[in-house]
Design an enzyme around this catalytic site. Structure first.
Site, short mmCIF file in Angstrom:
data_model
loop_
_atom_site.label_atom_id
_atom_site.label_comp_id
_atom_site.label_asym_id
_atom_site.label_seq_id
_atom_site.Cartn_x
_atom_site.Cartn_y
_atom_site.Cartn_z
N ASP A 16 0.86 -1.17 0.00
CA ASP A 16 0.00 0.00 0.00
C ASP A 16 0.91 1.23 0.00
OD1 ASP A 16 -2.45 1.56 0.50
OD2 ASP A 16 -1.62 1.82 2.50
N LEU A 17 0.38 2.40 -0.35
CA LEU A 17 1.19 3.62 -0.36
C LEU A 17 0.89 4.53 0.84
CD1 LEU A 17 1.10 4.58 -4.17
CD2 LEU A 17 2.91 3.36 -2.91
N ASP A 18 -0.28 5.19 0.82
CA ASP A 18 -0.60 6.18 1.84
C ASP A 18 -0.61 5.59 3.24
OD1 ASP A 18 -0.93 8.06 -0.16
OD2 ASP A 18 -3.11 7.77 -0.29
N ASP A 188 -1.40 -0.47 6.04
CA ASP A 188 -1.81 0.04 7.34
C ASP A 188 -3.29 -0.20 7.65
OD1 ASP A 188 -3.32 3.11 7.05
OD2 ASP A 188 -2.42 2.18 5.29
#
Length: 238
Positions: A16-18, A188
């Site tokens: 995932d990024l954010d 997250d």
């Protein structure tokens, strides 16, 4: 590092990024502020537009075109168009206004302060196994200086429905030509990243920098394989 399920062989990692590779909170606040200013300044008829007006337009798009929510950029474009249309702007002015507002959005959305530890960790991992980014958002890794670590990047909308839907997880496994069980997904969010990964046969790593309690978290549905508080902990796995 805490293990909740027996770990398996790891031949690739998806990220995932954010809020996984960087803190996204301040970026979103600044992006919202700058984008809304651009909306209000586009035309005198929009000067009094509020964030509540925009959110109502988002809800309308979601109700009328539910598939649009899987592409957050398209969803935003449609909502901005509705706001401008409701303010009485002609169609061509709406299209031009949307293009302007979205250019401002793109300018700020990827203005991320990327931690040195993220670069160090991704560089180390990318030298040892293939990495892939899987995002529901519209941040651009190319602008953040991290795209080069990934074999490819999958985005909700162009590459399928948003996580936790199966689309991007299955596409990642297909393109990597690896069994899902040999891919570790790191994220997250306990729903989109942990439950989504487990449901699609991936191993799952929950990154928990905020010291949340997995056993009492309301959004906890499935146990991840492991939990970490620091991204660089992943270097011990390969």
């Amino acid at each position: 590092m805490h293990f909740y399920r027996p770990p398996g062989k790891i031949r690739a990692m998806t990220f995932d990024l954010d809020d996984t590779l960087y803190d996204n909170g301040d970026v979103i606040l600044m992006t919202v502020r700058k984008t809304h200013q651009a909306l209000q300044q586009w035309h005198p008829a929009l000067e009094k537009i509020t964030l509540s007006d925009y959110e109502a337009a988002r809800d309308q798009v979601k109700s009328e075109t539910p598939q649009a929510v899987h592409d957050v950029t398209l969803w935003r474009e449609k909502a901005v168009f509705l706001v401008m249309q409701a303010a009485g702007l002609p169609e061509e002015a709406c299209r031009q206004g949307v293009a302007h507002v979205m250019s401002v959005f793109a300018r700020w959305r990827s203005d991320v302060n990327m931690p040195d530890s993220t670069h160090r960790t991704l560089r180390y991992l990318a030298d040892r196994l293939p990495l892939v980014a899987i995002t529901n958002g519209n941040a651009e890794p190319e602008k953040m200086g991290i795209a080069g670590y990934f074999r490819f990047i999958l985005r909700a909308g162009p590459d399928g429905r948003a996580k936790p839907a199966q689309d991007m997880y299955r596409l990642a496994a297909e393109r990597l030509q690896l069994p899902a069980a040999e891919i570790l997904h790191i994220g997250d969010d306990l729903t989109t990243d942990v439950a989504g990964a487990i449901a699609n046969g991936f191993q799952s790593c929950w990154i928990n920098p905020g010291d949340r309690d997995l056993m009492t978290a309301r959004d906890a549905r499935l146990l991840p394989h492991l939990e970490i508080s620091r991204l660089d902990s992943l270097m011990t796995l390969v």
